[in-house]
Design a protein around this motif. Structure first.
Motif, PDB file in Angstrom:
ATOM      1  N   GLY A 299       0.838  -1.207   0.000  1.00  0.00           N
ATOM      2  CA  GLY A 299       0.000   0.000   0.000  1.00  0.00           C
ATOM      3  C   GLY A 299       0.872   1.255   0.000  1.00  0.00           C
ATOM      4  N   LEU A 300       1.956   1.237   0.786  1.00  0.00           N
ATOM      5  CA  LEU A 300       2.839   2.410   0.871  1.00  0.00           C
ATOM      6  C   LEU A 300       3.532   2.664  -0.466  1.00  0.00           C
ATOM      7  CD1 LEU A 300       4.385   2.032   4.431  1.00  0.00           C
ATOM      8  CD2 LEU A 300       2.772   3.756   3.621  1.00  0.00           C
ATOM      9  N   ILE A 301       3.885   1.600  -1.174  1.00  0.00           N
ATOM     10  CA  ILE A 301       4.502   1.767  -2.496  1.00  0.00           C
ATOM     11  C   ILE A 301       3.539   2.535  -3.411  1.00  0.00           C
ATOM     12  CG2 ILE A 301       5.206   0.523  -4.582  1.00  0.00           C
ATOM     13  CD1 ILE A 301       6.459  -1.589  -2.752  1.00  0.00           C
ATOM     14  N   ILE A 302       2.270   2.140  -3.370  1.00  0.00           N
ATOM     15  CA  ILE A 302       1.249   2.835  -4.163  1.00  0.00           C
ATOM     16  C   ILE A 302       1.177   4.301  -3.736  1.00  0.00           C
ATOM     17  CG2 ILE A 302      -1.192   2.883  -4.825  1.00  0.00           C
ATOM     18  CD1 ILE A 302      -0.060   0.314  -5.726  1.00  0.00           C
ATOM     19  N   VAL A 303       1.153   4.516  -2.411  1.00  0.00           N
ATOM     20  CA  VAL A 303       1.020   5.874  -1.882  1.00  0.00           C
ATOM     21  C   VAL A 303       2.184   6.751  -2.353  1.00  0.00           C
ATOM     22  CG1 VAL A 303       1.108   7.273   0.227  1.00  0.00           C
ATOM     23  CG2 VAL A 303      -0.382   5.264   0.097  1.00  0.00           C
ATOM     24  N   PHE A 304       3.418   6.222  -2.270  1.00  0.00           N
ATOM     25  CA  PHE A 304       4.562   7.040  -2.669  1.00  0.00           C
ATOM     26  C   PHE A 304       4.565   7.311  -4.167  1.00  0.00           C
ATOM     27  CE2 PHE A 304       6.149   6.127   1.552  1.00  0.00           C
ATOM     28  CZ  PHE A 304       6.644   7.368   1.892  1.00  0.00           C
ATOM     29  N   CYS A 305       4.041   6.337  -4.950  1.00  0.00           N
ATOM     30  CA  CYS A 305       3.897   6.592  -6.381  1.00  0.00           C
ATOM     31  C   CYS A 305       2.897   7.714  -6.609  1.00  0.00           C
ATOM     32  CB  CYS A 305       3.429   5.335  -7.101  1.00  0.00           C
ATOM     33  SG  CYS A 305       4.725   4.118  -7.275  1.00  0.00           S
ATOM     34  N   LEU A 306       1.814   7.668  -5.844  1.00  0.00           N
ATOM     35  CA  LEU A 306       0.773   8.695  -5.951  1.00  0.00           C
ATOM     36  C   LEU A 306       1.346  10.072  -5.614  1.00  0.00           C
ATOM     37  CD1 LEU A 306      -2.260   8.394  -6.626  1.00  0.00           C
ATOM     38  CD2 LEU A 306      -2.738   8.593  -4.182  1.00  0.00           C
ATOM     39  N   VAL A 307       2.159  10.108  -4.567  1.00  0.00           N
ATOM     40  CA  VAL A 307       2.784  11.373  -4.162  1.00  0.00           C
ATOM     41  C   VAL A 307       3.645  11.905  -5.302  1.00  0.00           C
ATOM     42  CG1 VAL A 307       4.524  12.394  -2.634  1.00  0.00           C
ATOM     43  CG2 VAL A 307       2.731  10.896  -1.704  1.00  0.00           C
ATOM     44  N   THR A 308       4.472  11.038  -5.891  1.00  0.00           N
ATOM     45  CA  THR A 308       5.305  11.440  -7.021  1.00  0.00           C
ATOM     46  C   THR A 308       4.435  11.985  -8.151  1.00  0.00           C
ATOM     47  OG1 THR A 308       6.973   9.811  -6.489  1.00  0.00           O
ATOM     48  CG2 THR A 308       6.941  10.609  -8.755  1.00  0.00           C
ATOM     49  N   ALA A 309       3.353  11.245  -8.439  1.00  0.00           N
ATOM     50  CA  ALA A 309       2.501  11.616  -9.563  1.00  0.00           C
ATOM     51  C   ALA A 309       1.855  12.982  -9.346  1.00  0.00           C
ATOM     52  CB  ALA A 309       1.435  10.561  -9.777  1.00  0.00           C
ATOM     53  N   LEU A 310       1.459  13.227  -8.115  1.00  0.00           N
ATOM     54  CA  LEU A 310       0.726  14.473  -7.866  1.00  0.00           C
ATOM     55  C   LEU A 310       1.660  15.653  -7.636  1.00  0.00           C
ATOM     56  CD1 LEU A 310      -2.258  13.178  -5.737  1.00  0.00           C
ATOM     57  CD2 LEU A 310      -2.145  13.662  -8.184  1.00  0.00           C
ATOM     58  N   SER A 311       2.927  15.354  -7.345  1.00  0.00           N
ATOM     59  CA  SER A 311       3.836  16.455  -7.081  1.00  0.00           C
ATOM     60  C   SER A 311       4.525  16.929  -8.355  1.00  0.00           C
ATOM     61  CB  SER A 311       4.874  16.056  -6.032  1.00  0.00           C
ATOM     62  OG  SER A 311       5.667  15.016  -6.548  1.00  0.00           O
ATOM     63  N   THR A 312       4.299  16.238  -9.473  1.00  0.00           N
ATOM     64  CA  THR A 312       4.894  16.689 -10.721  1.00  0.00           C
ATOM     65  C   THR A 312       3.849  17.436 -11.547  1.00  0.00           C
ATOM     66  OG1 THR A 312       6.035  16.051 -12.714  1.00  0.00           O
ATOM     67  CG2 THR A 312       4.420  14.494 -11.877  1.00  0.00           C
ATOM     68  N   LYS A 313       4.337  18.390 -12.315  1.00  0.00           N
ATOM     69  CA  LYS A 313       3.406  19.135 -13.161  1.00  0.00           C
ATOM     70  C   LYS A 313       3.413  18.580 -14.565  1.00  0.00           C
ATOM     71  CE  LYS A 313       3.451  23.412 -10.549  1.00  0.00           C
ATOM     72  NZ  LYS A 313       4.656  23.891  -9.844  1.00  0.00           N
ATOM     73  N   ASP A 314       4.301  17.581 -14.794  1.00  0.00           N
ATOM     74  CA  ASP A 314       4.401  16.985 -16.121  1.00  0.00           C
ATOM     75  C   ASP A 314       3.340  15.907 -16.275  1.00  0.00           C
ATOM     76  OD1 ASP A 314       5.484  16.386 -18.646  1.00  0.00           O
ATOM     77  OD2 ASP A 314       6.558  14.662 -17.750  1.00  0.00           O
TER      78      ASP A 314
ATOM     79  N   ARG B  18      -7.976  14.511  -9.472  1.00  0.00           N
ATOM     80  CA  ARG B  18      -9.255  14.012  -8.980  1.00  0.00           C
ATOM     81  C   ARG B  18      -9.396  12.531  -9.322  1.00  0.00           C
ATOM     82  NH1 ARG B  18     -13.221  17.897 -11.233  1.00  0.00           N
ATOM     83  NH2 ARG B  18     -13.902  16.235 -12.647  1.00  0.00           N
ATOM     84  N   ARG B  19      -9.134  12.258 -10.615  1.00  0.00           N
ATOM     85  CA  ARG B  19      -9.245  10.865 -11.058  1.00  0.00           C
ATOM     86  C   ARG B  19      -8.247   9.976 -10.290  1.00  0.00           C
ATOM     87  NH1 ARG B  19     -12.008   9.897 -16.293  1.00  0.00           N
ATOM     88  NH2 ARG B  19     -13.802  11.230 -16.026  1.00  0.00           N
ATOM     89  N   ALA B  20      -7.061  10.516 -10.071  1.00  0.00           N
ATOM     90  CA  ALA B  20      -6.047   9.746  -9.336  1.00  0.00           C
ATOM     91  C   ALA B  20      -6.545   9.411  -7.942  1.00  0.00           C
ATOM     92  CB  ALA B  20      -4.738  10.515  -9.257  1.00  0.00           C
ATOM     93  N   PHE B  21      -7.191  10.393  -7.316  1.00  0.00           N
ATOM     94  CA  PHE B  21      -7.717  10.116  -5.981  1.00  0.00           C
ATOM     95  C   PHE B  21      -8.845   9.093  -6.020  1.00  0.00           C
ATOM     96  CE2 PHE B  21      -5.670  14.142  -4.471  1.00  0.00           C
ATOM     97  CZ  PHE B  21      -4.910  13.517  -3.493  1.00  0.00           C
ATOM     98  N   VAL B  22      -9.690   9.208  -7.059  1.00  0.00           N
ATOM     99  CA  VAL B  22     -10.776   8.211  -7.179  1.00  0.00           C
ATOM    100  C   VAL B  22     -10.176   6.810  -7.312  1.00  0.00           C
ATOM    101  CG1 VAL B  22     -12.644   7.368  -8.664  1.00  0.00           C
ATOM    102  CG2 VAL B  22     -12.440   9.811  -8.160  1.00  0.00           C
ATOM    103  N   LEU B  23      -9.205   6.703  -8.247  1.00  0.00           N
ATOM    104  CA  LEU B  23      -8.604   5.389  -8.471  1.00  0.00           C
ATOM    105  C   LEU B  23      -7.855   4.914  -7.226  1.00  0.00           C
ATOM    106  CD1 LEU B  23      -8.706   3.586 -10.956  1.00  0.00           C
ATOM    107  CD2 LEU B  23      -6.414   4.353 -11.537  1.00  0.00           C
ATOM    108  N   GLY B  24      -7.109   5.824  -6.593  1.00  0.00           N
ATOM    109  CA  GLY B  24      -6.392   5.492  -5.358  1.00  0.00           C
ATOM    110  C   GLY B  24      -7.362   5.046  -4.275  1.00  0.00           C
ATOM    111  N   GLY B  25      -8.492   5.729  -4.234  1.00  0.00           N
ATOM    112  CA  GLY B  25      -9.500   5.364  -3.240  1.00  0.00           C
ATOM    113  C   GLY B  25     -10.014   3.953  -3.475  1.00  0.00           C
ATOM    114  N   LEU B  26     -10.281   3.668  -4.756  1.00  0.00           N
ATOM    115  CA  LEU B  26     -10.760   2.326  -5.082  1.00  0.00           C
ATOM    116  C   LEU B  26      -9.726   1.272  -4.663  1.00  0.00           C
ATOM    117  CD1 LEU B  26     -12.380   2.739  -8.636  1.00  0.00           C
ATOM    118  CD2 LEU B  26     -13.532   2.203  -6.480  1.00  0.00           C
ATOM    119  N   GLN B  27      -8.445   1.592  -4.938  1.00  0.00           N
ATOM    120  CA  GLN B  27      -7.385   0.657  -4.558  1.00  0.00           C
ATOM    121  C   GLN B  27      -7.341   0.470  -3.050  1.00  0.00           C
ATOM    122  OE1 GLN B  27      -3.693   1.906  -6.322  1.00  0.00           O
ATOM    123  NE2 GLN B  27      -4.549   1.923  -8.393  1.00  0.00           N
ATOM    124  N   ALA B  28      -7.488   1.600  -2.336  1.00  0.00           N
ATOM    125  CA  ALA B  28      -7.466   1.519  -0.874  1.00  0.00           C
ATOM    126  C   ALA B  28      -8.601   0.639  -0.374  1.00  0.00           C
ATOM    127  CB  ALA B  28      -7.547   2.914  -0.276  1.00  0.00           C
TER     128      ALA B  28
END
Lengths: 379, 649
Positions: A299-314, B18-28
């Protein structure tokens, strides 16, 4: 800098890039892989051979690959996306024509030092090409039918080849990953509703095709579905795997039977205990505590990927990171569901833990891209 | 590399988090679901799964108990357990079962039956369980299999225990035999012990083996073993030893038994020797006999047919199962009943003209001209029938029947052998109940000389004789001790009869074999310490018609065997201090004095001398013949040339 315009002057260069890596992610990957070594040591009856040692060597190789990929700027990888995709399709065609047959399916290309499974490579290549596509596509066109059909075709071509191998599990994973990418890219939800409706219809059709001339799945696939739906009908035959897996997992209890004390795995009641069913061994020997710990690491691996994804503007970085995370999630979610008796036995290994070379290398390469996106993110 | 511009993004870019959070939520949610499932299985249902895992890995294997051995009174072995070799096959190791069996049958003899049975068993049982292919295999065949092991995957020789009877025919009827538990056996037993389900476990089928099954079998032990998924035993977890079956010591003397068996050979006959003091059965022989070992290993159809088609019925145990009209051997009972009833005294006489008219029928004495004036002693000594017709009619059947029961006739003796018969001591009530007819005086006349409805087994006659000899209610004892624990003696209480009356009868019996005119005088014992008292009996198995009687009764020798009279003799010795009582019945042997008395005398002497008696115990006239006989029997007895144990039938 003007709005949405930036330079990469601020990105680190040279060996400073190491400092800007997503280190928590790296450590998590090392922890999960270590859990894998431990379990491979255990299922071999307390021996580094034949599984744990090669696995460690491969992980070392994978780590190196990850670092190298991480150091290369992310836009290079974006430019490579189409090539990676076409290359993977090429590999799928090669495996179709010359692949090694194993376990009743044609899945591998034997490279001599390792067996390459093109469908694994395809998982990452598909994510990359879709990320590049949506990066390139002006956002107002995202939901236009023509621009929706194009990625669908990109997804269906590899799915077709993988299904021909035949590998139902991987084709479903490819579909799910591709669909997830389109969802992340912002395609209108109505499309997804339509597809889900169509899938339900398709499943009904597939079941109705059984026993007819145009049967869409192989007999063994149907049997797996039957067994999944009711394992008790054939406890010593096809349902044996699931039944024994559930017994092993459940008997672990809160604390587990102890390291190397799992009777189900030690006495060979568990099938494929070093590959697909390795989580069962872990859950048997370390119990609920051990299983939950691994689940949290994932779960944490997913979370850290999410953090990376959301912290980039690319946009490419975000999409490719999220896509790889989704792939990773699908990997362990399907495997765990399978060993817990929630999904049919489809032959999906547990990422980073199950014994197997190409899957791990491809995953490490994919995380290399995630690391690259992290290091080279516009700040 | 030159820094480059990143592409501008539009609305879709804003949509991405937003979509990322939706998908992340589903995964959670999914991960949460997995965690919940794990919790459910590993915490809530852990005990059930633990139990299933234990059931998977722990197998309880029964350890079959060692069957108790059977000894004779002197510790000679009668029933033992000896190693037997068998060939077993494990299906999963064999691969192509048919091919392996075919190769095996080229090496060692295998019958189609055995192969078929083994294949059926293999289909039914788990693939890793060994199935017996061939039992009782010779050592040579075992070595052939061992040498060819590489060509015979899954085939292994095994050593087991099987029952063996080293005395062969001698104890077939006493001890019986064991055999593998059959489906029928299981259906007869309520809640059978698990040990009975061990393939080829042997249980007693007949005789003592069957009657004392529970004591002989013992209690099965159990071991808990850990097995892997293929059923292979990885280690033994713990073991609970069973208890071996109890060793039984019989009261029978194996040497005497062997002598009796040899002495009866050639006849269809039975002999029972009882120790008057303890009720111990010293010998209990039924001839002809059979080899019980044949039944243990499974008798062939041909052998079985030979046994069942024999006129002399080797399978029947004539000592307890066969009942015969006791004939004149019953006269002691009639005499005792009359004496006790006070109808006669020892010196009262009856005149015997050769017949007596009872009702409208004339009852004949065996001696055509009659015995003249007869008292008690003469009546027994010369076996006058008319005397007994007369006193029986005065005494009444019910008193005679009661007296018979007092002396052990018409009642079932408690002895652990198969098919023990109760015989019959009829009375008026019995006839009304069973035949629905009134008792007739003619029936009494018949019963008085042990004919008619009267039936007794050789064992009952021996018990009767022992009771006459001792005046106590001696009861037979076959098992002397069990696991070293002495079983209750059969000495019995004094009988409820006047000892003086019994003494009169005994004296009369003395004259039977010691008075020159006694019917058994020729079979007397002349050693003074061992004088014998007895009574002959000849029981008809046919009716002699008036016409035949008029023309002269056909001599036994001229009749077909199965219509000849049964020959009986009962006796006890020494007269002064009775030690043994014996009863001998020779089926269709003719006269008791000729066919049964010499046999009884020989066996009695053998018992009294505890071995071959000196010739001077025999009357001078007999000695040459006896010497021949002794030599012949000695030759018959040892050494017995027997096929080797391991040879398969």
């Amino acid at each position: 800098m003007s709005y949405l315009e930036y330079t990469v002057k601020s990105t680190p260069s040279g060996f400073r890039k190491f400092l800007y890596m997503n280190w928590p992610l790296t450590l998590l990957l090392i922890s999960v892989a270590s859990a894998g070594f431990l379990m491979l040591f255990s299922v071999a009856g307390g021996s580094w051979t034949p599984w744990a040692e090669p696995q460690m060597e491969r992980f070392g190789l994978g780590l190196t690959v990850m670092f190298i990929i991480a150091l290369v700027p992310i836009w290079f990888w974006r430019n490579m996306s189409v090539l990676a995709y076409l290359g993977s399709i090429g590999l799928l065609i090669v495996v179709e024509l010359f692949g090694t047959i194993g376990m009743g399916a044609q899945r591998w290309i034997d490279l001599g030092f390792m067996r390459l499974q093109p469908s694994e490579v395809m998982k990452v290549a598909l994510v990359m090409v879709l990320a590049a596509y949506y990066d390139w596509l002006p956002s107002h066109k995202t939901s236009r039918p023509l621009w929706v059909i194009l990625p669908v075709i990109l997804i269906l071509i590899p799915v077709f080849f993988v299904l021909k191998q035949p590998d139902l599990g991987t084709s479903i994973l490819l579909l799910a990953a591709g669909g997830g990418m389109m969802f992340l890219a912002g395609v209108h939800w109505a499309y997804f509703a339509a597809v889900i409706a169509a899938v339900v219809g398709l499943i009904a059709t597939v079941f109705n095709s059984r026993g007819t001339e145009w049967q869409l799945l192989k007999d063994y696939q149907f049997r797996r579905i039957d067994t999944f739906l009711d394992p008790s009908t054939d406890p010593l035959g096809a349902g044996y795997h699931i039944t024994q897996s559930k017994i092993a997992l459940g008997s672990g209890g809160w604390n587990g039977r102890g390291f190397m004390q799992g009777t189900q795995s030690r006495l060979n009641f568990l099938p494929e205990k070093h590959t697909d069913f390795i989580f069962t061994t872990l859950a048997e020997e370390f119990g609920f505590v051990g299983g939950i710990t691994l689940l949290i690491l994932y779960g944490l691996i997913i979370v850290f990927c999410l953090v990376t994804a959301l912290s980039t503007k690319d946009r490419f970085s975000s999409l490719v990171t999220l896509g790889i995370a989704l792939n990773f999630f699908l990997f362990f979610a399907v495997n765990m569901s399978m060993v817990m008796g929630l999904a049919p036995v489809v032959g999906v290994p547990l990422p980073m833990v199950s014994y197997g070379g190409s899957a791990m290398l491809v995953l490490m390469a994919a995380f290399g891209i995630v690391q690259s996106a992290h290091i080279h993110r516009p700040r | 590399m030159k820094p480059r511009k990143q592409k501008s993004q539009g609305l879709a870019y804003k949509r991405l988090p937003r979509r990322a959070f939706v998908l992340g939520g589903l995964q959670a949610v999914f991960i949460g679901g997995l965690a919940a499932r794990m919790r459910y299985m590993q915490v809530d249902q852990a005990d059930e799964y633990r139990l299933l895992a234990e059931e998977n890995r722990i197998n309880i294997r029964l350890i079959p108990p060692t069957r108790g051995r059977i000894y004779d009174r002197n510790g000679q072995i009668i029933g033992q357990n000896s190693p037997s070799y068998r060939i077993v096959m494990v299906r999963e190791d064999a691969g192509d079962v048919d091919a392996v069996i075919a190769r095996l049958s080229d090496l060692i003899p295998l019958t189609d039956d055995e192969i078929e049975r083994a294949k059926t068993e293999m289909r039914r049982s788990a693939p890793f369980l060994p199935v017996t292919l061939a039992d009782q295999v010779t050592w040579e065949d075992i070595s052939k299999v061992a040498v060819n092991a590489p060509a015979l995957p899954g085939v292994t020789p095994e050593v087991g225990m099987t029952r063996q009877y080293p005395r062969y025919e001698d104890f077939a009827h006493v001890v019986g035999y064991v055999g593998p538990v059959s489906d029928y056996d299981l259906s007869q037993i309520e809640d059978p012990e698990p040990v009975l389900r061990i393939p080829r476990f042997q249980i007693g089928k007949v005789g003592l083996e069957a009657k004392q099954e529970i004591s002989l079998r013992g209690k099965a032990g159990a071991k808990r073993v850990e097995v892997n998924a293929t059923g292979r035993v990885m280690r033994e977890l713990d073991r609970q030893e069973g208890t071996a079956g109890a060793d039984l010591q019989l009261s029978v003397d194996a040497d005497l038994q062997q002598y009796a068996q040899a002495r009866l050979a050639g006849e269809s006959a039975a002999a029972v020797v009882i120790d008057c003091e303890t009720g111990d059965i010293r010998a209990i022989s039924s001839a002809p006999s059979f080899d019980p070992n044949l039944f243990v290993r499974g008798i062939s159809v041909a052998d079985y047919r030979t046994l069942t088609q024999d006129n002399y019925r080797p399978l029947a145990n004539k000592t307890v199962q066969g009942t015969y009209p006791p004939g004149s051997t019953f006269k002691m009972i009639t005499a005792m009943a009359a004496l006790e009833a006070g109808v006669i005294g020892p010196s009262n006489t009856v005149y015997c003209p050769g017949h007596l008219k009872v009702g409208s029928r004339r009852f004949h004495c065996w001696k055509r001209g009659g015995h003249g004036t007869v008292d008690l002693e003469t009546s027994l000594k010369r076996s006058c029938d008319v005397y007994y017709y007369d006193v029986a009619l005065r005494t009444g059947i019910d008193k005679i029947s009661d007296m018979a029961r007092t002396f052990g006739l018409g009642i079932k003796h408690d002895i652990p052998m198969s098919a023990v018969a109760a015989g019959l001591a009829p009375n008026q009530d019995w006839k009304r109940r069973v035949h629905g007819q009134e008792w007739l005086v003619g029936d009494t006349a018949n019963a008085s000389i042990g004919q008619g409805f009267m039936l007794a087994s050789p064992l009952q006659l021996a018990v009767m004789t022992a009771r006459i000899a001792t005046g106590r209610s001696v009861s037979p004892r076959l098992v002397r001790s069990m696991n070293g624990v002495e079983q209750p003696s059969g000495a019995g209480e004094p009988l409820d009869v006047n000892p003086r009356n019994l003494e009169q009868v005994r004296q009369a019996m003395w004259t039977v074999s010691n008075d020159r005119r006694g019917t058994a005088y020729r079979s007397r014992i002349i050693a003074d310490d061992f004088r014998m008292a007895g009574k002959t009996g000849t029981s008809q198995v046919r009716n002699i018609t008036k016409a035949e009687r008029a023309a002269g009764v056909i001599r036994n020798e001229d009749l077909p065997w199965e219509r000849r009279d049964h020959a009986l003799f009962v006796s006890f010795a020494p007269y002064d201090k009775p030690k043994y009582a014996i009863a001998v019945v020779v089926e269709h042997g003719g006269g008791g004095s000729k066919a049964a008395a010499p046999v009884a005398r020989d066996i009695m002497l053998q018992a009294l001398y505890n071995g071959t008696p000196p010739l001077d115990a025999y009357p001078v006239a007999d000695r040459d013949r006896i010497k021949e006989l002794q030599k012949k029997l000695e030759g018959d007895r040892r050494p017995k040339a027997r096929p080797s144990e391991k040879d398969r039938a």
